[in-house]
Design a protein around this motif. Structure first.
Motif, short mmCIF file in Angstrom:
data_model
loop_
_atom_site.label_atom_id
_atom_site.label_comp_id
_atom_site.label_asym_id
_atom_site.label_seq_id
_atom_site.Cartn_x
_atom_site.Cartn_y
_atom_site.Cartn_z
N THR A 173 -4.47 7.65 -3.82
CA THR A 173 -5.56 6.72 -4.07
C THR A 173 -5.76 5.76 -2.90
OG1 THR A 173 -4.00 5.32 -5.30
CG2 THR A 173 -5.38 6.84 -6.57
N ILE A 174 -4.68 5.29 -2.29
CA ILE A 174 -4.84 4.34 -1.19
C ILE A 174 -5.38 5.04 0.05
CG2 ILE A 174 -2.55 4.51 -0.14
CD1 ILE A 174 -2.61 1.47 0.19
N SER A 175 -5.07 6.32 0.22
CA SER A 175 -5.60 7.05 1.38
C SER A 175 -7.12 7.19 1.27
CB SER A 175 -4.94 8.43 1.48
OG SER A 175 -3.56 8.31 1.75
N PHE A 176 -7.61 7.40 0.05
CA PHE A 176 -9.06 7.42 -0.15
C PHE A 176 -9.65 6.03 0.04
CE2 PHE A 176 -8.99 11.70 -1.83
CZ PHE A 176 -10.28 12.14 -1.59
N HIS A 177 -9.00 5.04 -0.59
CA HIS A 177 -9.57 3.69 -0.58
C HIS A 177 -9.68 3.11 0.81
CE1 HIS A 177 -10.42 -0.42 -1.68
NE2 HIS A 177 -9.35 -0.82 -1.04
N ILE A 178 -8.65 3.28 1.61
CA ILE A 178 -8.60 2.61 2.91
C ILE A 178 -9.69 3.10 3.86
CG2 ILE A 178 -7.02 4.17 4.11
CD1 ILE A 178 -5.65 1.70 5.23
N SER A 189 -12.67 2.83 -5.76
CA SER A 189 -11.32 3.31 -5.43
C SER A 189 -10.30 2.19 -5.43
CB SER A 189 -11.34 4.02 -4.07
OG SER A 189 -11.83 3.17 -3.05
N GLY A 190 -10.72 0.96 -5.11
CA GLY A 190 -9.79 -0.16 -5.13
C GLY A 190 -9.38 -0.57 -6.53
N ILE A 191 -10.31 -0.50 -7.48
CA ILE A 191 -9.99 -0.84 -8.87
C ILE A 191 -8.93 0.11 -9.42
CG2 ILE A 191 -10.93 -0.87 -11.21
CD1 ILE A 191 -13.54 -1.90 -10.02
N VAL A 192 -9.04 1.39 -9.10
CA VAL A 192 -8.06 2.37 -9.58
C VAL A 192 -6.67 2.02 -9.09
CG1 VAL A 192 -7.37 4.78 -9.43
CG2 VAL A 192 -9.77 4.20 -9.81
N SER A 213 -5.42 -0.94 -8.34
CA SER A 213 -4.86 -2.14 -8.97
C SER A 213 -4.28 -1.83 -10.35
CB SER A 213 -5.93 -3.23 -9.07
OG SER A 213 -7.00 -2.82 -9.90
N TYR A 214 -4.87 -0.89 -11.07
CA TYR A 214 -4.36 -0.54 -12.40
C TYR A 214 -2.96 0.08 -12.32
CZ TYR A 214 -8.60 -1.53 -15.04
OH TYR A 214 -9.65 -2.17 -15.65
N GLN A 215 -2.65 0.72 -11.22
CA GLN A 215 -1.35 1.38 -11.10
C GLN A 215 -0.21 0.38 -11.05
OE1 GLN A 215 -1.26 4.84 -8.28
NE2 GLN A 215 -3.42 4.32 -8.00
N ASN A 246 2.22 2.24 -13.49
CA ASN A 246 3.33 2.94 -12.83
C ASN A 246 4.38 2.01 -12.22
OD1 ASN A 246 1.80 5.16 -13.42
ND2 ASN A 246 1.22 5.63 -11.32
N TRP A 247 3.97 0.79 -11.85
CA TRP A 247 4.87 -0.09 -11.09
C TRP A 247 5.02 -1.45 -11.78
CZ3 TRP A 247 7.27 2.66 -7.55
CH2 TRP A 247 6.62 3.78 -7.01
N SER A 248 5.28 -1.43 -13.08
CA SER A 248 5.36 -2.68 -13.83
C SER A 248 6.57 -3.52 -13.42
CB SER A 248 5.41 -2.39 -15.33
OG SER A 248 6.57 -1.65 -15.67
N ARG A 249 7.68 -2.89 -13.06
CA ARG A 249 8.86 -3.65 -12.61
C ARG A 249 8.56 -4.35 -11.29
NH1 ARG A 249 11.93 -6.07 -14.79
NH2 ARG A 249 13.64 -5.82 -13.30
N PHE A 250 7.85 -3.70 -10.42
CA PHE A 250 7.44 -4.33 -9.16
C PHE A 250 6.53 -5.52 -9.44
CE2 PHE A 250 3.91 -4.41 -6.02
CZ PHE A 250 4.61 -4.98 -4.96
N SER A 251 5.59 -5.35 -10.37
CA SER A 251 4.68 -6.44 -10.71
C SER A 251 5.44 -7.59 -11.35
CB SER A 251 3.59 -5.93 -11.67
OG SER A 251 2.84 -4.89 -11.07
N ASP A 252 6.45 -7.28 -12.15
CA ASP A 252 7.23 -8.33 -12.82
C ASP A 252 8.07 -9.11 -11.82
OD1 ASP A 252 8.44 -9.80 -14.94
OD2 ASP A 252 10.16 -8.44 -14.86
N ILE A 253 8.70 -8.42 -10.89
CA ILE A 253 9.60 -9.07 -9.94
C ILE A 253 8.83 -9.81 -8.85
CG2 ILE A 253 11.39 -8.65 -8.20
CD1 ILE A 253 12.32 -6.29 -9.95
#
Length: 473
Positions: free
Chosen positions: A16-21, A70-73, A75-77, A81-88
Motif C-alpha cells: 500500500t505504501i509503495s502505491f501511495h508514495i 491510498s493514504g486512507i487505506v 492509516s487503517y492498518q 495490523n499494528w495495534s501494538r505499535f499504535s499503543d506503544i
C-alpha cells in the motif's frame, strides 16, 4: 500451510505504501509547478501559461484524489495490523500524523476547490494565491509525515513509561536528528520526479509536432530545474549518508555491504551479499573510496555488520541493491542535466530528436528512484519499527491471523488494480489530449476553416460541427 502474520502484514503495508508514495512524490512537485505557471500568467499576461496551468491542474486533481484514497487505506492498518505499535508509540506518532491532517490536508482541500473551480470566477491574484496555498500545503504535509517517519528512524525527545513512549520535548521529536536531511532529500526527489514527467510529456508533444509553443516552454523550465536539482540532490544525499553513519550504523553497513570493521574501507560497486555466510560473493570494489565518501577521510573507520548482533541486522541483499538502483538512477538524472545544458548552449534543445526520445524514456525515472530510496530506508530500519526501541514482531496486533491478513491483501490488490488502472488511464488520456485551447497543427486536408467547438461539445468530446452552406437565393 502456516501463514506468518508478521510477514504478511509487512508485505501488505509495503504494497500500500509503495502505491501511495507515487502520488505525493508527483503532486508535491506538481503543485509547485502549477503555482509557478499561475504566477507567470499573473505577471506576464501570456495565455500560454494559463493554458499550461489549466492542463496540469487537471492532472494534479486526479493524482491528488488517488493519493488521498491510498493514504486512507494505510492509516487503517495501524489499527487492524499494528495495534501494538499504535499503543506503544501513539502518544508521539498520533499527534504528528494528526497535525498533518489538521494543518496541511485541510489547507490543501480548501484552496484546491478555488484552484479547480475558481478559474475565470475569481480574480487572477486570488487564483494565484490558491495555487500557492495548495503548494505550501503539500510541503507542510510532507513536513509532518517525514517528521513522524524520521522519529521512527532516529527517536529523540521521549521517555519510556510502563512500556510506552511519552513525549518530553516536542522540538526534539519533530526535529529529530535525521529529519532535516531526509525532508530536503525527499522534497527534492519530488521536484525531480515532477520535472522528469513534465519534460517527458513535453518532449513527446515536440516529437509529435503538437503544442509546440507550450511544449518548448514547459520543457525549458523542467530541464532548467533538473540541471539545478540533480547535482544538488547528490550533495544532500551525501549529508544524509553521513547522518545514517552516525545514527544507524547497521543500515549503513548493509547499504555498503561491509561485514568487517576496518579503516580505509573500499567502495563496493557490485557484490552478491550472503547473510548466512557473512560475506560477499563476486565483489568488485574500489580501495579506500568507501571511507573517503562516508567519512571524508582516506583511513576513516567504517563499522561492519559482524560487530552487530545477527538478530539486529537488516536484510542485507535488498538494502544493498535498492540503494545502488537509486544511485544509478540519480546518475542518469545527472547525465540528462549535463546533456540538456550542452544542447541549450548550442541552441539544439528542442530539435535534437534522440534527446527528446531519451526524455520520453526517462519520464518515470523519478518514481523509480523514490521507490528504491524508500525500500532502502524502510527495509534498512529492520528489525525495528522504532529504531532501537520497538521490534517489528512486537508491533503486530496480538489477535491477528495470517489468513485474515492474506485475505485483506488480496482484496487490496484487486481494488488497487481496478481503481489505479482507471486513474492512470485517465491521466494518460489527458497527456495525449494536451493543453486544451493550445494551437494545434493545421490539417492540410481541410478545405476551409472549422468552426470552433462550443464549451459543451468540448467537454463531451464531440467533433466540430460542419459549416452550414447558405441556401441558394
Amino acid at each position: 500451510m502456516d501463514l506468518d502474520p508478521v510477514v504478511l502484514a509487512r508485505l501488505q503495508f509495503a504494497f500500500t505504501i509503495s502505491f501511495h508514495i507515487l502520488f505525493p512524490a508527483f503532486t508535491i512537485g506538481l503543485a509547485a509547478w502549477i503555482a509557478v505557471l499561475e504566477g507567470r500568467w499573473l505577471f506576464s499576461g501570456k495565455d500560454v501559461y494559463h493554458t499550461l496551468s489549466e492542463f496540469w491542474t487537471k492532472v494534479f486533481a486526479v493524482s491528488f484524489g488517488m493519493g488521498v484514497v491510498s493514504g486512507i487505506v494505510m492509516s487503517y492498518q495501524f489499527g487492524t495490523n499494528w495495534s501494538r505499535f499504535s499503543d506503544i508509540g501513539g502518544n508521539i506518532l498520533g499527534p504528528l500524523i494528526n497535525y498533518e491532517v489538521v494543518t496541511a490536508f485541510f489547507l490543501e482541500a480548501t484552496f484546491l476547490g478555488i484552484l479547480l473551480f475558481g478559474r475565470d470566477r475569481v480574480p487572477r491574484w486570488v487564483h494565484f494565491l490558491a495555487a500557492c496555498m495548495v503548494a505550501f500545503g503539500t510541503l507542510l504535509s510532507a513536513f509532518w509525515i517525514l517528521s513522524a517517519n524520521s522519529f521512527m528512524q532516529t527517536p529523540a525527545g521521549y521517555e519510556v513509561r510502563d512500556g510506552r513512549l511519552f513525549p518530553t520535548d516536542w522540538w526534539q521529536i519533530v526535529f529529530n536528528p535525521s529529519f532535516p536531511y531526509r525532508y530536503f532529500h525527499m522534497v527534492m526527489a519530488c521536484f525531480l520526479t515532477t520535472s522528469f514527467v513534465v519534460a517527458g510529456i513535453s518532449a513527446w508533444h515536440l516529437l509529435k509536432g503538437r503544442f509546440q509553443d507550450h511544449a518548448r516552454i514547459a520543457l525549458s523550465m523542467a530541464l532548467g530545474l533538473i540541471a539545478v536539482l540533480a547535482p544538488a540532490q547528490i550533495l544532500v544525499g551525501d549529508m544524509t549518508g553521513l547522518n545514517t553513519l552516525e545514527h544507524q550504523p547497521a543500515k549503513l553497513a548493509a547499504i555498503e555491504g561491509h561485514w568487517e570493521t576496518h579503516r580505509g574501507a573500499p567502495l563496493i560497486l557490485f557484490a552478491w551479499p550472503d547473510q548466512e555466510a557473512e560475506m560477499n560473493h563476486f565483489e568488485i570494489s574500489v580501495p579506500k573510496l568507501g571511507s573517503l565518501i562516508l567519512t571524508h577521510e582516506w583511513d576513516g573507520l567504517i563499522r561492519g555488520l559482524k560487530e552487530i548482533p545477527p538478530q539486529d541486522r537488516p536484510p542485507v541483499w535488498p538494502v544493498f541493491w535498492s540503494f545502488r538502483a537509486m544511485v544509478g538512477l540519480g546518475l542518469v538524472m545527472l547525465g540528462v542535466a549535463a546533456v540538456s545544458l550542452w544542447l541549450r548552449v548550442r541552441r539544439r534543445l528542442y530539435d535534437t530528436r534522440w534527446f527528446l526520445r531519451l526524455l520520453v524514456l526517462t519520464t518515470p525515472i523519478g518514481f523509480l528512484a523514490v521507490l528504491f530510496g524508500w525500500f532502502t530506508t524502510e527495509i534498512g530500519r529492520q528489525p525495528w519499527t522504532v529504531y532501537g526501541l520497538l521490534r517489528t514482531e512486537q508491533s503486530i496486533s496480538p489477535a491477528i491471523t495470517g489468513g485474515g491478513v492474506l485475505a485483506s491483501l488480496i482484496t487490496f490488490f484487486i481494488t488497487y488494480a481496478i481503481i489505479f488502472t482507471a486513474g492512470t488511464y485517465y491521466i494518460v488520456r489527458l497527456f495525449q489530449r494536451g493543453p486544451q485551447g493550445a494551437v494545434k497543427p493545421a490539417d492540410p486536408a481541410a478545405g476551409r476553416p472549422k468552426r470552433p467547438l462550443s464549451k459543451a461539445d468540448e467537454e463531451l468530446g464531440r467533433p466540430p460541427p460542419r459549416p452550414q452552406s447558405r441556401p441558394a437565393e
